[in-house]
Design a protein around this motif. Sequence first.
Motif, PDB file in Angstrom:
ATOM      1  N   VAL A 166      40.719  29.357  25.618  1.00  0.00           N
ATOM      2  CA  VAL A 166      40.329  30.130  26.568  1.00  0.00           C
ATOM      3  C   VAL A 166      40.268  29.699  27.674  1.00  0.00           C
ATOM      4  CG1 VAL A 166      39.090  32.291  27.338  1.00  0.00           C
ATOM      5  CG2 VAL A 166      39.671  31.969  24.673  1.00  0.00           C
ATOM      6  N   PRO A 167      41.187  29.834  28.683  1.00  0.00           N
ATOM      7  CA  PRO A 167      40.867  29.163  30.166  1.00  0.00           C
ATOM      8  C   PRO A 167      39.976  30.277  30.895  1.00  0.00           C
ATOM      9  CG  PRO A 167      43.410  29.800  29.719  1.00  0.00           C
ATOM     10  CD  PRO A 167      42.586  30.340  28.813  1.00  0.00           C
ATOM     11  N   ASN A 168      38.993  29.576  31.391  1.00  0.00           N
ATOM     12  CA  ASN A 168      37.866  30.388  32.026  1.00  0.00           C
ATOM     13  C   ASN A 168      38.372  30.156  33.444  1.00  0.00           C
ATOM     14  OD1 ASN A 168      35.504  31.789  32.624  1.00  0.00           O
ATOM     15  ND2 ASN A 168      34.354  30.008  32.851  1.00  0.00           N
ATOM     16  N   PHE A 169      39.582  30.743  33.697  1.00  0.00           N
ATOM     17  CA  PHE A 169      40.132  30.656  35.200  1.00  0.00           C
ATOM     18  C   PHE A 169      40.402  32.281  35.514  1.00  0.00           C
ATOM     19  CE2 PHE A 169      41.480  26.326  36.175  1.00  0.00           C
ATOM     20  CZ  PHE A 169      40.873  25.507  35.209  1.00  0.00           C
ATOM     21  N   ILE A 170      40.339  32.228  36.817  1.00  0.00           N
ATOM     22  CA  ILE A 170      40.469  33.522  37.312  1.00  0.00           C
ATOM     23  C   ILE A 170      42.016  34.291  37.414  1.00  0.00           C
ATOM     24  CG2 ILE A 170      41.027  33.177  39.921  1.00  0.00           C
ATOM     25  CD1 ILE A 170      37.820  35.278  38.415  1.00  0.00           C
ATOM     26  N   SER A 171      42.937  33.382  37.400  1.00  0.00           N
ATOM     27  CA  SER A 171      44.368  33.770  37.445  1.00  0.00           C
ATOM     28  C   SER A 171      45.270  32.951  36.536  1.00  0.00           C
ATOM     29  CB  SER A 171      44.764  33.945  38.782  1.00  0.00           C
ATOM     30  OG  SER A 171      45.133  32.505  39.341  1.00  0.00           O
ATOM     31  N   GLU A 172      46.526  33.417  36.412  1.00  0.00           N
ATOM     32  CA  GLU A 172      47.426  32.567  35.797  1.00  0.00           C
ATOM     33  C   GLU A 172      48.022  31.769  36.954  1.00  0.00           C
ATOM     34  OE1 GLU A 172      50.279  35.414  34.254  1.00  0.00           O
ATOM     35  OE2 GLU A 172      48.840  35.807  32.283  1.00  0.00           O
ATOM     36  N   PRO A 202      44.208  33.748  30.580  1.00  0.00           N
ATOM     37  CA  PRO A 202      42.984  33.418  31.567  1.00  0.00           C
ATOM     38  C   PRO A 202      41.922  34.837  31.589  1.00  0.00           C
ATOM     39  CG  PRO A 202      44.921  33.506  32.929  1.00  0.00           C
ATOM     40  CD  PRO A 202      45.346  33.621  31.317  1.00  0.00           C
ATOM     41  N   VAL A 203      40.851  34.314  31.583  1.00  0.00           N
ATOM     42  CA  VAL A 203      39.941  35.562  31.584  1.00  0.00           C
ATOM     43  C   VAL A 203      40.163  36.506  32.792  1.00  0.00           C
ATOM     44  CG1 VAL A 203      38.136  34.147  30.097  1.00  0.00           C
ATOM     45  CG2 VAL A 203      38.215  34.334  32.818  1.00  0.00           C
ATOM     46  N   GLY A 204      40.522  35.930  33.710  1.00  0.00           N
ATOM     47  CA  GLY A 204      40.821  36.830  34.990  1.00  0.00           C
ATOM     48  C   GLY A 204      41.989  37.823  34.664  1.00  0.00           C
ATOM     49  N   ASN A 205      42.864  37.872  33.492  1.00  0.00           N
ATOM     50  CA  ASN A 205      43.441  38.811  33.181  1.00  0.00           C
ATOM     51  C   ASN A 205      43.066  40.107  32.685  1.00  0.00           C
ATOM     52  OD1 ASN A 205      45.586  37.206  34.139  1.00  0.00           O
ATOM     53  ND2 ASN A 205      46.667  37.204  32.300  1.00  0.00           N
ATOM     54  N   ASP A 206      41.705  40.144  32.346  1.00  0.00           N
ATOM     55  CA  ASP A 206      40.938  41.306  31.688  1.00  0.00           C
ATOM     56  C   ASP A 206      40.856  42.307  32.728  1.00  0.00           C
ATOM     57  OD1 ASP A 206      38.717  41.600  29.146  1.00  0.00           O
ATOM     58  OD2 ASP A 206      38.402  42.916  30.938  1.00  0.00           O
ATOM     59  N   PRO A 207      41.169  43.542  32.115  1.00  0.00           N
ATOM     60  CA  PRO A 207      41.028  44.710  32.983  1.00  0.00           C
ATOM     61  C   PRO A 207      39.754  45.093  33.671  1.00  0.00           C
ATOM     62  CG  PRO A 207      41.363  45.489  30.727  1.00  0.00           C
ATOM     63  CD  PRO A 207      41.641  43.883  30.823  1.00  0.00           C
ATOM     64  N   ARG A 208      38.760  44.462  33.124  1.00  0.00           N
ATOM     65  CA  ARG A 208      37.380  44.845  33.799  1.00  0.00           C
ATOM     66  C   ARG A 208      37.076  43.827  34.876  1.00  0.00           C
ATOM     67  NH1 ARG A 208      33.635  44.282  28.518  1.00  0.00           N
ATOM     68  NH2 ARG A 208      35.329  43.113  27.905  1.00  0.00           N
ATOM     69  N   MET A 209      37.847  43.010  35.424  1.00  0.00           N
ATOM     70  CA  MET A 209      37.796  42.241  36.600  1.00  0.00           C
ATOM     71  C   MET A 209      37.514  43.393  37.782  1.00  0.00           C
ATOM     72  SD  MET A 209      37.427  38.953  36.259  1.00  0.00           S
ATOM     73  CE  MET A 209      37.148  38.688  34.461  1.00  0.00           C
ATOM     74  N   THR A 210      38.303  44.487  37.660  1.00  0.00           N
ATOM     75  CA  THR A 210      38.407  45.143  38.877  1.00  0.00           C
ATOM     76  C   THR A 210      36.883  45.745  39.046  1.00  0.00           C
ATOM     77  OG1 THR A 210      40.396  45.863  38.401  1.00  0.00           O
ATOM     78  CG2 THR A 210      39.511  47.252  40.121  1.00  0.00           C
ATOM     79  N   ASP A 211      36.313  46.150  37.939  1.00  0.00           N
ATOM     80  CA  ASP A 211      34.991  46.585  37.905  1.00  0.00           C
ATOM     81  C   ASP A 211      33.918  45.676  38.334  1.00  0.00           C
ATOM     82  OD1 ASP A 211      35.733  49.111  36.970  1.00  0.00           O
ATOM     83  OD2 ASP A 211      35.593  48.606  34.888  1.00  0.00           O
ATOM     84  N   LEU A 212      34.335  44.440  37.985  1.00  0.00           N
ATOM     85  CA  LEU A 212      33.246  43.270  38.210  1.00  0.00           C
ATOM     86  C   LEU A 212      33.029  43.064  39.947  1.00  0.00           C
ATOM     87  CD1 LEU A 212      33.510  40.429  35.607  1.00  0.00           C
ATOM     88  CD2 LEU A 212      31.640  42.046  35.893  1.00  0.00           C
ATOM     89  N   LEU A 213      34.567  43.001  40.188  1.00  0.00           N
ATOM     90  CA  LEU A 213      34.627  42.971  41.799  1.00  0.00           C
ATOM     91  C   LEU A 213      33.920  43.961  42.552  1.00  0.00           C
ATOM     92  CD1 LEU A 213      38.316  41.856  42.045  1.00  0.00           C
ATOM     93  CD2 LEU A 213      36.513  40.314  42.605  1.00  0.00           C
ATOM     94  N   LEU A 214      34.211  45.284  41.975  1.00  0.00           N
ATOM     95  CA  LEU A 214      33.409  46.370  43.011  1.00  0.00           C
ATOM     96  C   LEU A 214      31.896  46.115  42.715  1.00  0.00           C
ATOM     97  CD1 LEU A 214      36.047  49.235  42.135  1.00  0.00           C
ATOM     98  CD2 LEU A 214      35.259  48.429  44.462  1.00  0.00           C
ATOM     99  N   HIS A 215      31.649  45.808  41.528  1.00  0.00           N
ATOM    100  CA  HIS A 215      29.887  45.800  41.185  1.00  0.00           C
ATOM    101  C   HIS A 215      29.282  44.775  42.062  1.00  0.00           C
ATOM    102  CE1 HIS A 215      26.151  45.545  39.006  1.00  0.00           C
ATOM    103  NE2 HIS A 215      26.482  44.204  39.239  1.00  0.00           N
ATOM    104  N   ARG A 216      30.145  43.543  42.397  1.00  0.00           N
ATOM    105  CA  ARG A 216      29.699  42.765  43.222  1.00  0.00           C
ATOM    106  C   ARG A 216      29.659  43.024  44.636  1.00  0.00           C
ATOM    107  NH1 ARG A 216      27.337  39.503  40.290  1.00  0.00           N
ATOM    108  NH2 ARG A 216      27.831  37.449  39.625  1.00  0.00           N
ATOM    109  N   ALA A 217      30.585  43.835  45.274  1.00  0.00           N
ATOM    110  CA  ALA A 217      30.483  44.441  46.541  1.00  0.00           C
ATOM    111  C   ALA A 217      29.532  45.267  46.654  1.00  0.00           C
ATOM    112  CB  ALA A 217      32.141  45.094  46.669  1.00  0.00           C
TER     113      ALA A 217
END
Lengths: 269, 233
Positions: A70-76, A107-122
């Motif tokens: 599993v690539p622990n990378f944000i994007s393809e 890559p893990v960045g393809n997971d749909p929950r990335m959007t929630d994580l970004l909003l949570h951080r903001a």
Amino acid sequence: MSYLSRENSALVLVGHGSTINPDSSLPTFVHANEIRARRIFSEVHCAFWKEEPSLREVLRMVEAQDVYIVPNFISEGYFTAKVIPRELELNGPITIKNHRTLKYCDPVGNDPRMTDLLLHRAAEVACDAPPHDTSLVIVAHGTGLNENSAVAAKRQVAAIRDRGIYPEVVAAFMEEPPEISDWANLTTQSHVVVVPFFISDGLHSYQDIPVLLGIQNENSAPASQQEVFRHNPYALRNRKLYYAGAIGTDPMMADIILDTVDRFDKQHD
Amino acid sequence: MIEQLLQERLRSGPIHLGELVVREVEPGRFLIRHWKDDESQRKLAVGIDATAALEIVRYDEQGNYRALKGAPSLSTGWELRLESVSEVRQAIDYFYPGAFSTWLAFNRGEITPVDLRQTLTRQTGMYRVTQRLTGLQAEELAGRFCQSHSGCLRTILWTIDGKAPEKYLPRSKFDPQADQVAERHQKHSEDGREEDPPARLSSPKSYHVPFLCVEACNLFVAEARKIVKVHSK
């Protein structure tokens, strides 16, 4: 959430790593430890492009014949499409080599929950900023080496816009236009929240981007050597600027890695 | 299997690996220390699980980031008290990634070293220029970057254009039986510098595991890039 046991399989989590910044590889090790403690796989290993164990040596550490990578990378992008397959000698999503089955996941960045994580951080970093007066900037690496690198960040920007929380949501990059150093011209609201679309608070997200934003001098120490993570907000260019931590350090990432493995199996059944 | 073989080896006596001494102090209880602290009476910071190793390996005693795990700069003043061989294996892999499993594979005849030309030929992106590194530049780089004195404690198995890079490195650098820490100490002595003698030299019961280098690492490739860039200017 419970995950299917894969007691005859190994997990190899691949990170970028750094020869300069000691914090780059840390999230990969932390998530690997968390997953190891859950005893889902017979083995859990990390491997890195710029640190050890390298991609070239990690498979010698693995005993299982069934290996999820599993690539622990944000994007393809360049690393997931070119460097990792080349170094591990993969020839597709499934490679059979030396009586072993190597399963190369997204890559893990393809997971749909990335959007929630970004909003949570903001929301977390700018809890006093009224969303209706706030521009949200998602900053990613971007590279001329692979056009997909920026695609993931642009996809997140579109998903966040659809939620209608912020009047303005834009993508900016380190190595391609629109550039993050131009943040003041890219945004119009009185509050600007910048969230790095990065795995770690490493060289780029913790040291390089703050310089490009104008909130830090050239010579800042790595995050782990600072007493205070950030002094938000920054009064700059007649705005209130907030800069968040990287999303890859979120504890939810361990679940996202496991979901990435589950998705691989569903897609390749 | 790796853990089982590690357990068997530790039952026979302590293991010296890089700057580590690993021993089973009583059945199922293990101790890992820096060799300089092996017989030390000073108070050591105690770690009780393998993850403590992650912090120890990150910085040297001056607080500098240790990007190269084989660098002879492991800090002293700590010990790990571990209660399973799987924790021991995990800790070893944090200190010297894959060292024990690579050593086992080497003993089974399963290791095929990779010539530096192959490593450089497959580079892309910013490292593609390293394909222009000459044999002499590669020898010089190995002599500077890989030497055990202040560079890296790994034992080199790879070649440059089919030959071991022996021009600036001692024969012992390519010998899996040679203890690179002891070699380093010998070099220090020749330099006239003061350093405590490694206890391992006088410990016949201990077992030495080399940290093998099967292929030039990415840090070496990054150094090669700098050389090519400087010469192209």
